[in-house]
Design a protein around this motif. Structure first.
Motif, PDB file in Angstrom:
ATOM      1  N   TYR A  82       0.821  -1.210   0.000  1.00  0.00           N
ATOM      2  CA  TYR A  82       0.000   0.000   0.000  1.00  0.00           C
ATOM      3  C   TYR A  82       0.861   1.269   0.000  1.00  0.00           C
ATOM      4  CZ  TYR A  82      -3.800  -3.197   1.103  1.00  0.00           C
ATOM      5  OH  TYR A  82      -4.723  -4.221   1.064  1.00  0.00           O
ATOM      6  N   PHE A  85      -0.771   4.627  -1.309  1.00  0.00           N
ATOM      7  CA  PHE A  85      -1.699   5.245  -0.349  1.00  0.00           C
ATOM      8  C   PHE A  85      -0.912   5.922   0.772  1.00  0.00           C
ATOM      9  CE2 PHE A  85      -4.748   5.754   2.960  1.00  0.00           C
ATOM     10  CZ  PHE A  85      -5.996   5.793   2.350  1.00  0.00           C
ATOM     11  N   GLU A 140      -5.683   4.721  -5.352  1.00  0.00           N
ATOM     12  CA  GLU A 140      -4.858   4.701  -4.143  1.00  0.00           C
ATOM     13  C   GLU A 140      -4.254   6.082  -3.880  1.00  0.00           C
ATOM     14  OE1 GLU A 140      -1.606   1.546  -2.392  1.00  0.00           O
ATOM     15  OE2 GLU A 140      -2.495   1.094  -4.345  1.00  0.00           O
ATOM     16  N   GLY A 144      -5.602   8.344  -0.732  1.00  0.00           N
ATOM     17  CA  GLY A 144      -4.560   8.691   0.229  1.00  0.00           C
ATOM     18  C   GLY A 144      -4.424  10.190   0.391  1.00  0.00           C
ATOM     19  N   LEU A 161      -9.370   5.493   4.043  1.00  0.00           N
ATOM     20  CA  LEU A 161      -8.665   4.210   4.033  1.00  0.00           C
ATOM     21  C   LEU A 161      -9.653   3.054   4.128  1.00  0.00           C
ATOM     22  CD1 LEU A 161      -6.138   2.422   4.174  1.00  0.00           C
ATOM     23  CD2 LEU A 161      -6.108   2.817   6.650  1.00  0.00           C
ATOM     24  N   TYR A 164     -11.420   2.558   0.891  1.00  0.00           N
ATOM     25  CA  TYR A 164     -10.539   1.942  -0.103  1.00  0.00           C
ATOM     26  C   TYR A 164     -10.371   0.449   0.151  1.00  0.00           C
ATOM     27  CZ  TYR A 164      -6.411   0.829  -2.845  1.00  0.00           C
ATOM     28  OH  TYR A 164      -5.548   0.242  -3.724  1.00  0.00           O
TER      29      TYR A 164
END
Length: 254
Positions: A82, A85, A140, A144, A161, A164
């Motif tokens: 991740y 992000f 992402e 973010g 978050l 997502y």
């Protein structure tokens, strides 16, 4: 200890301790919502800067155990998976933190209250918050960035978050671990940013440090209870509380 060093009276300080204990308990049970509960409740009796400062160190400490519960290797894997992000969130936290003192209190309360209420109502209604992601990498970066912009000012960047992770179908274990990783790294960056802005200085810094203990105690109790309670039902009660706190913020703003 002289509570005057925190710039607070005894009533306000112990109210903050009680809120933090409960917020830690909720975090231990469901994996998130501690900053939401703390900032929403603190705003009823603390100045915005005190409210923001109070949640930073407890957020840093409680997320260490959450991020590393399956071990350091799993946490590192989550950082790699991740990373987009994380980069977007951390960079935007640093940028938006510089404007925390430029936002009027009424606007600050609305910026907190509206998204908190909308998010909690959506959860309570049973609506799926998952988005159709045609370009996962682009999503992402965007999600973010949204979390970071909001997080630098309010100390809360969890809802983007969570949306997502729901959208990509992350399983429960991964969801909780990734939340811990993102929340921890974000809180460290937020701490550094507000050490520079002056929000985390003097009484505010000591006040935040004092809240680490009730946060950790609450988290431990919540983790123990998590194995014995229906988590879905407990989550619904948590979201109901967030609706009430969010509506309270909006009411105070007007």
């Amino acid at each position: 200890m002289d509570l005057g060093i925190f710039g607070l009276g005894p009533e306000a300080f112990w109210a903050a301790v009680a809120v933090t204990l409960f917020a830690g308990f909720v975090k231990g049970a469901v994996g998130f919502a501690m900053p939401l509960i703390m900032i929403s409740s603190f705003s009823a009796f603390l100045e915005p800067e005190q409210a923001l400062a109070g949640l930073i160190l407890p957020t840093v400490v409680t997320n260490i155990s959450q991020a590393t519960r399956q071990g350091m290797r799993a946490a590192r894997d989550s950082v790699t998976k991740y990373h987009r992000f994380l980069i977007a969130t951390l960079v935007l936290i640093v940028i938006s933190a510089q404007f925390v003192r430029a936002i009027p209190q009424e606007l600050f309360l609305i910026l907190l209250g509206v998204p908190i209420t909308a998010f909690a109502l959506a959860q309570l209604s049973g609506r799926k918050l998952a988005l159709k992601l045609q370009h996962r990498h682009r999503a992402e970066w965007v999600m973010g960035a949204i979390g970071g912009l909001y997080g630098g000012v309010s100390g809360v960047w969890g809802p983007p978050l969570i949306v997502y992770l729901l959208s990509i179908g992350a399983d429960k274990v991964e969801t909780v671990r990734v939340q811990g990783v993102v929340f921890f790294l974000g809180a460290v960056v937020l701490l550094g940013a507000h050490l520079q802005t002056g929000v985390m200085a003097g009484p505010n810094l000591w006040f935040s440090a004092a809240l680490v203990v009730p946060a950790m105690v609450g988290q431990l109790l919540g983790q123990r209870l998590q194995d014995r309670l229906d988590q879905a039902r407990f989550r619904r009660w948590t979201q109901a509380l967030l609706v009430l706190t969010g509506l309270n913020l909006i009411w105070r703003a007007f």
